[in-house]
Design a protein around this motif. Structure first.
Motif, PDB file in Angstrom:
ATOM      1  N   GLY A 256       0.775  -1.225   0.000  1.00 56.91           N
ATOM      2  CA  GLY A 256       0.000   0.000   0.000  1.00 56.91           C
ATOM      3  C   GLY A 256       0.807   1.275   0.000  1.00 56.91           C
ATOM      4  N   THR A 257       2.153   1.175  -0.014  1.00 59.95           N
ATOM      5  CA  THR A 257       2.990   2.361   0.058  1.00 59.95           C
ATOM      6  C   THR A 257       3.947   2.409  -1.131  1.00 59.95           C
ATOM      7  OG1 THR A 257       4.877   1.396   1.258  1.00 59.95           O
ATOM      8  CG2 THR A 257       2.953   2.025   2.559  1.00 59.95           C
ATOM      9  N   ASP A 258       4.743   3.497  -1.175  1.00 56.80           N
ATOM     10  CA  ASP A 258       5.774   3.631  -2.203  1.00 56.80           C
ATOM     11  C   ASP A 258       7.155   3.333  -1.640  1.00 56.80           C
ATOM     12  OD1 ASP A 258       5.923   5.805  -0.555  1.00 56.80           O
ATOM     13  OD2 ASP A 258       6.257   7.269  -2.135  1.00 56.80           O
ATOM     14  N   ARG A 259       7.218   2.668  -0.494  1.00 54.72           N
ATOM     15  CA  ARG A 259       8.483   2.372   0.173  1.00 54.72           C
ATOM     16  C   ARG A 259       8.982   0.976  -0.198  1.00 54.72           C
ATOM     17  NH1 ARG A 259       7.574   3.026   6.356  1.00 54.72           N
ATOM     18  NH2 ARG A 259       9.769   2.398   6.323  1.00 54.72           N
TER      19      ARG A 259
ATOM     20  N   GLU B  50      -2.158  -0.176  -8.659  1.00 51.07           N
ATOM     21  CA  GLU B  50      -2.922   1.026  -9.012  1.00 51.07           C
ATOM     22  C   GLU B  50      -2.815   2.043  -7.877  1.00 51.07           C
ATOM     23  OE1 GLU B  50      -7.494   2.618  -9.608  1.00 51.07           O
ATOM     24  OE2 GLU B  50      -7.103   0.462  -9.798  1.00 51.07           O
ATOM     25  N   GLY B  51      -2.354   3.242  -8.220  1.00 44.57           N
ATOM     26  CA  GLY B  51      -2.230   4.302  -7.234  1.00 44.57           C
ATOM     27  C   GLY B  51      -3.418   5.246  -7.291  1.00 44.57           C
TER      28      GLY B  51
ATOM     29  N   SER C 150      -2.420   5.776  -2.230  1.00 49.44           N
ATOM     30  CA  SER C 150      -2.583   4.417  -1.709  1.00 49.44           C
ATOM     31  C   SER C 150      -2.499   3.464  -2.899  1.00 49.44           C
ATOM     32  CB  SER C 150      -3.919   4.258  -0.994  1.00 49.44           C
ATOM     33  OG  SER C 150      -3.972   5.073   0.157  1.00 49.44           O
ATOM     34  N   TRP C 151      -1.789   2.359  -2.702  1.00 46.31           N
ATOM     35  CA  TRP C 151      -1.551   1.430  -3.816  1.00 46.31           C
ATOM     36  C   TRP C 151      -2.271   0.113  -3.562  1.00 46.31           C
ATOM     37  CZ3 TRP C 151       0.927   2.925  -8.184  1.00 46.31           C
ATOM     38  CH2 TRP C 151       1.644   4.119  -8.131  1.00 46.31           C
TER      39      TRP C 151
END
Length: 543
Positions: free
Chosen positions: A261-264, A330-331, A346-347
């Motif tokens: 759910g994150t870009d990390r 999907e973001g 949110s991904w």
């Protein structure tokens, strides 16, 4: 501890090339031929993302990723945890501390802390031999013959290595007095260290993932691991030693480095989830970028080989060619409780498939919770895919693209209404996967246009209802009067004469041609017309 995957010659294919297996699999029976073929294995640490990582063995076969624990050694470790004394009777280290023996009474009074502070990760330490003695008070494991660095496994109390408080169990020796030893065998490195002179400068790098296998209470486990590395790394036949905790089916599975759910990105770690999302490998910690790249390459190739087989089976069953299947993120910017839009994305995972002339956008792969008709389906020639440059990314995720889908309208939008397509902001795990998505979409669009040959849309031109026809065989735009009887075109413009277009984002479209007058029309499905024109021109260029 070295987490680099050891490849098995029994697999029938290398860990970086799954095409031989895929080329021989033309029906469901061929799946059985792949079962049990081990590609590679090694010891790594695995966690649930919250607790402490635990040592486990990963065994990658052609169809599954197996997570195994060492039953005998885990039990021995549990028993040792009740005592501060080391286990005796195990195979001893080949040491550098004089006679190579450890403190016979198991005393560890002068050990440094369990692990160094972060600034001690890479460092140089100078030691001086006491009264010209041979030993420095340290023992090592590994060597080039094991495909391992030379790792410090024991420190003898009262000796220079322990007294300096700067050397730790789990340190890898990179060089001795400026001379690199990473390519030396164990005995060669030991001999070099013992004869270098009274003053020894060691360049060290700390490997935290190696320490659990080098601590005094787990010497037996290390012996077993070195046996696996030095001998057959894929022998899983001893049921008393290794037990499979869980197995992840690789068919249509997800390989990801992202925190959900994150870009990390996880640091030197990844996770494998099965097609249903119900089974996970846990977070697999690789220790360094090289091991991470090696393992992810092996697993990605195994997944690709299985997916290619499944695509062929689906193509036979549906009589439609499958161009692509795979997971995408999907973001979206979600609203908070007070209806304000949060400033971050949110991904969520979705499954993208290109079959025949259709694009499928689903929550799960076909056959998992739904069939091919269980998701959203769009004609691929009415979609537009665009790869984004680095400056267009909305957060830290790389390898992003937009997928726009023009929906069909039953009537002209009211005055002032803006007719917009559905837009998905999507992400793939790797650059290679992004290129594959783009290439597969181009192939699917080209095939769809060749199949339909011609496509017509209702437009108003000169105040009268007409039909704008896109003619792929004739490579031309044709405009006809709306009539039940065939008529001659009011005008024809070749594709090659199109210079550009403009629109008002509502209904009005103007086509501009070289050395020919521009043509303006009102379109009920403006973006559908625009995307179809783009698909026909793309197919003509590719063709």
């Amino acid at each position: 501890m070295n987490g680099t995957p050891k490849k098995s010659p029994r697999a029938g294919m290398s860990a970086h090339n799954s095409s031989p297996a895929a080329s021989h699999c033309n029906n469901k029976d061929n799946f059985e031929q792949l079962l049990g073929q081990t590609i590679c294995s090694s010891i790594l640490e695995i966690s649930d993302g919250k607790g402490r990582p635990l040592p486990r063995r990963l065994v990658l076969t052609s169809t599954h990723l197996h997570i195994q624990r060492n039953i005998t050694k885990d039990n021995a470790t549990d028993n040792d945890a009740d005592s501060n004394r080391p286990t005796h009777g195990s195979v001893s280290d080949r040491g550098l501390s004089g006679d190579g023996s450890f403190d016979s009474f198991g005393e560890f009074r002068e050990f440094p802390p369990d692990s160094p502070p972060p600034e001690f990760n890479k460092r140089e330490v100078t030691l001086h031999r006491v009264d010209g003695t041979l030993g420095l008070g340290l023992s090592v494991r590994g060597g080039a013959e094991h495909d391992l660095p030379l790792i410090i496994s024991r420190l003898t109390p009262g000796q220079p290595a322990a007294l300096c408080k700067q050397i730790f169990i789990g340190d890898a020796i990179i060089s001795i007095n400026g001379h690199k030893i990473t390519r030396m065998d164990h005995d060669e490195a030991v001999e070099y260290l013992n004869t270098i002179g009274p003053t020894v400068t060691l360049k060290l790098k700390y490997y935290p993932t190696a320490k659990p296998f080098l601590s005094p209470t787990q010497q037996n486990l290390l012996e077993s691991n070195l046996t696996q590395w030095d001998g057959n790394p894929n022998d899983t036949s001893d049921p008393e030693m290794w037990e499979t905790e869980r197995s992840i089916p690789l068919l249509l599975s997800l390989l990801t480095r992202y925190l959900g759910g994150t870009d990390r990105l996880r640091c030197n770690a990844f996770e494998v989830r099965d097609a249903t999302g119900n089974s996970s490998s846990g977070v697999i910690h690789c220790g360094d970028p090289y091991n991470l790249t090696s393992w992810m390459k092996c697993i990605a190739d195994a997944i690709l080989g299985l997916n290619n087989i499944q695509m062929k089976l689906w193509s036979q069953e549906t009589s439609s060619e499958i161009y692509y299947v795979g997971w995408v993120w999907e973001g979206s910017a979600e609203k908070t409780s007070d209806e304000t839009v949060q400033p971050w994305l949110s991904w969520k995972l979705h499954y993208l498939a290109l079959r025949g002339s259709d694009l499928f956008y689903m929550n799960y792969p076909p056959g998992v919770g739904c069939d091919w008709d269980g998701g959203e389906v769009y004609p691929v020639f009415t979609t537009l895919l665009r790869v984004l440059s680095a400056g267009e990314h909305l957060d830290e995720r790389q390898h992003c693209f937009t997928l726009q889908i023009a929906t069909e309208n039953s009537s002209f939008p009211p005055n002032g209404a803006r007719q917009q397509p559905i837009t998905f902001y999507l992400n793939t795990e790797t650059r290679q996967e992004l290129i594959k998505v783009e290439t597969s979409w181009t192939k699917s669009v080209t095939s769809a246009v060749k199949q339909i040959k011609k496509c017509s849309y209702c437009v108003w031109w000169g105040g009268k209802p007409c039909q704008l026809e896109l003619d792929f065989p004739g490579a031309a735009f044709n405009l006809y009067r709306s009539s039940s009887k065939p008529t001659s075109p009011l005008w024809t413009r070749p594709f090659s004469s199109l210079k550009g277009s403009s629109d008002d984002s509502r209904t009005r479209l103007t086509l501009k041609f070289h050395n020919l007058p521009s043509e303006t029309m009102e379109c009920r499905d403006l973006h559908r017309v625009l995307f179809t024109i783009h698909s026909f021109l793309l197919a003509k260029v590719v063709h």
